[in-house]
Design an enzyme around this catalytic site. Structure first.
Site, PDB file in Angstrom:
ATOM      1  N   ALA A 230      26.948  37.030  47.519  1.00 24.73           N
ATOM      2  CA  ALA A 230      27.619  37.746  46.434  1.00 24.73           C
ATOM      3  C   ALA A 230      27.137  39.188  46.371  1.00 24.73           C
ATOM      4  CB  ALA A 230      27.353  37.042  45.110  1.00 24.73           C
TER       5      ALA A 230
ATOM      6  N   TYR B 160      44.664  40.778  40.731  1.00 24.96           N
ATOM      7  CA  TYR B 160      45.660  39.930  41.402  1.00 24.96           C
ATOM      8  C   TYR B 160      45.049  39.405  42.680  1.00 24.96           C
ATOM      9  CZ  TYR B 160      48.803  41.505  37.842  1.00 24.96           C
ATOM     10  OH  TYR B 160      49.363  41.727  36.600  1.00 24.96           O
TER      11      TYR B 160
ATOM     12  N   HIS C 131      42.347  46.398  32.325  1.00 27.23           N
ATOM     13  CA  HIS C 131      41.828  45.536  33.389  1.00 27.23           C
ATOM     14  C   HIS C 131      43.016  44.883  34.081  1.00 27.23           C
ATOM     15  CE1 HIS C 131      41.262  41.191  34.407  1.00 27.23           C
ATOM     16  NE2 HIS C 131      40.383  41.726  35.235  1.00 27.23           N
TER      17      HIS C 131
END
Length: 394
Positions: free
Chosen positions: A343, A193, A190
């Site tokens: 979302a 950034y 995983h």
């Protein structure tokens, strides 16, 4: 445009094919070109440099999809950190997806889903499923803006950010990937950034966050050391204290309290990075993101064809269940995404494995390879023997 800005833009866009061809040519080629070119005026240099940068930006079309921000706007705002971060994450996404596809059978390709949101921005979700090597691989970027509701603001406060307003204008850009391999001898990786800007009381607050961590199903100490050493090199190029500090942060963050174990063998993790300055912080994040492929792909290549059986597969599915527990219960990034207006749940939950398993009160057999892994998950290890080295020099 200043010299530093020119170098920065050049580094950010180094994945462009035309640059790679030049980069691979021998040194004598450059010497001959330099002698043949002679001396040019400063104005000509500036014009040529601008044209080269513009050409590279236009070739962003070669990435997984069109940029979220219009190319014309990216061209005009190259010096702005929002534009720099968007160009970086698009490059990292493309590099990683193509590197993974090279390990797969020819027909296994990423499905590319470019999406937008009414409030502002959007993202590019790339998912590869049911491959021979990767059971599920997801590599996302998002570039979003708008106003944060109180629930999302509270998630930021839990990370140490305190704001006065209940709703905040914000900008967020990041790249996130979770790779679930089919072979239990290949670990899950995983990385994430990201860059945030938040406006509060007419003041803009900015910071970077992210990290890379490894979740093996069977412990290979050589692989763990390689993984950590690669991340340490990326950190050391900017600050010799970063790796040790962010390694501990990773061990503490990826902790499943109700299980009393870590999710994997760690890596690095950091949040709220805004020092020593914006450009230096961006360059540090760039180095970390560029370290993902060399930290992980050699491990994939080493183990993707290893033999395994039913028993190893069942253990892999159980460990994936732990992965799901952490992501849905504890991961702040998942919570933040779910609380963000409009979302996109498919992209947020991309990190979940295609298959997982929960078995009541499962315990690995004593002295088994599974038990060996559990020992490391319960007590994180100093893979690079940094503490031992410190004690021997004092």
């Amino acid at each position: 445009m200043s010299y530093k800005v020119a170098i920065r833009s050049f580094k950010t866009l180094t994945y462009v094919g035309s640059y790679k061809k030049l980069r691979d040519r021998p040194v004598p080629y450059y010497c001959a070109a330099l002698l043949g070119a002679g001396i040019v005026t400063y104005n000509q240099y500036k014009q040529n440099k601008y044209r080269a940068e513009a050409k590279e930006i236009m070739q962003l079309r070669n990435y997984m999809a069109e940029p979220i921000t219009p190319i014309s706007q990216l061209e005009k705002t190259q010096d702005d950190m929002k534009a720099q971060m968007e160009m970086l994450i698009m490059r990292i996404q493309a590099e990683f997806c193509r590197a993974l596809e090279k390990e797969e059978d020819e027909e296994a390709k990423f499905k590319v889903d470019r999406w937008t949101r009414k409030e502002g921005g959007g993202g590019i979700t790339c998912v590869l499923q049911d491959g021979r090597v990767f059971e599920k691989a997801g590599v996302n970027i998002s570039v979003v803006s708008g106003k944060l509701p109180p629930a999302a603001v509270q998630q930021m406060k839990s990370r140490g950010k305190n704001f006065e307003n209940k709703e905040l204008p914000f900008f967020a850009a990041g790249v996130s990937a979770v790779i679930h391999p089919r072979n239990p001898m290949v670990p899950t990786i995983h990385f994430n950034y990201r860059y945030f800007e938040v406006e509060d009381k007419n003041e803009v607050h900015w910071w970077f966050g992210g990290g890379t961590d490894l979740t093996p199903y069977y412990l290979n100490e050589e692989d763990a050391i390689h993984f950590h050493m690669t991340l340490k090199h990326a950190c050391d190029a900017h600050d010799a204290s970063y790796y040790e500090k962010f390694k501990k942060w990773c061990d503490d963050y990826f902790h499943i309290p109700h299980r009393g174990e870590r999710r994997g063998v760690g890596g690095i993790f950091f949040d709220d990075v805004d020092q020593p300055n914006q450009q230096s912080a961006f360059e540090f994040v760039t180095s970390c993101a560029e370290a993902v492929i060399p930290s992980y792909l050699p491990i994939v290549q080493k183990h993707k064809d290893d033999a395994y059986g039913y028993y190893e597969r069942q253990w892999q599915l159980l460990r994936r269940g732990r992965y799901v527990e952490f992501n849905l219960i504890y991961d702040r990034g998942t919570k933040f995404g779910l609380h963000t207006p409009e979302a996109r749940y498919e992209s947020i939950l991309m990190s979940l494995p295609l298959n997982a398993k929960w078995e009541y009160m499962h315990e690995p057999k004593p002295n088994s390879p599974e038990a060996k892994l559990m020992q490391v998950l319960k007590v994180p290890r100093d893979w690079l023997l940094i503490q031992k080295s410190k004690s021997s020099t004092t």
